[in-house]
Enzyme design. Structure first.
Site, PDB file in Angstrom:
ATOM      1  N   GLY A 113      11.706 -34.586 -40.616  1.00  0.00           N
ATOM      2  CA  GLY A 113      11.210 -35.931 -40.906  1.00  0.00           C
ATOM      3  C   GLY A 113      10.529 -35.982 -42.255  1.00  0.00           C
ATOM      4  N   CYS A 114       9.714 -36.988 -42.450  1.00  0.00           N
ATOM      5  CA  CYS A 114       8.967 -37.135 -43.700  1.00  0.00           C
ATOM      6  C   CYS A 114       8.167 -35.863 -43.941  1.00  0.00           C
ATOM      7  CB  CYS A 114       8.040 -38.346 -43.621  1.00  0.00           C
ATOM      8  SG  CYS A 114       7.048 -38.577 -45.104  1.00  0.00           S
TER       9      CYS A 114
END
Length: 148
Positions: free
Chosen positions: A9-10
């Protein structure tokens, strides 16, 4: 010293989490797995480059094992989500382990299979040879800080 590159993810929160782990000597955010050796944040956000947002770790294998890092990796995000980590959606937010050598590939497969059994076969994490890693540009870091 060893290196490993993980997409979960981020990259900002995972980087912060890994920084505090004993044995992790350096963290760096960037992109990997795409079609070119250099890319920008804007290009990655289009979803057309094939890159994932990643955290690259340099670690002392005498203090923290690759298996321990992967155990943390699977616990830091939801590996059952495909091409996203809610609320971030897109292929750049996929779950992926980029291995450096055959030993890392073997260990990644073993740990993934263990977690996949626990999660009823729902894991969406990819395991791939590291390619086209590039550090996130200074511009990207300034962009994120400005828009937080």
């Amino acid at each position: 010293m060893q290196k490993c590159t993980l997409a979960l993810g981020c990259f900002w929160k995972p980087e912060e989490n890994f920084k505090s782990e004993p044995g992790v000597l350096k963290t760096e955010v960037g992109y990997a797995g795409g079609s070119s050796a250099k890319t920008t944040y804007e290009e990655v956000c289009t979803g057309n480059t094939g890159h994932a947002e990643v955290v690259r770790l340099t670690f002392d294998e005498n203090k923290i094992s690759f298996k321990k890092i992967l155990d943390l990796f699977f616990k830091m995000h939801d590996p059952t989500q495909k091409d996203m980590q809610f609320p971030d959606v897109g292929t750049q937010y996929r779950s992926e382990i980029f291995y450096e050598d055959e030993e890392q590939k073997k260990e990644a497969s073993e740990i993934l299979n263990e977690f996949n059994k626990k999660l009823d076969g729902k894991i969406q994490t990819n395991i791939s040879k590291i390619k086209n890693y590039c550090k996130a540009e200074e511009y990207h870091q300034k962009y994120i800080e400005k828009n937080r």
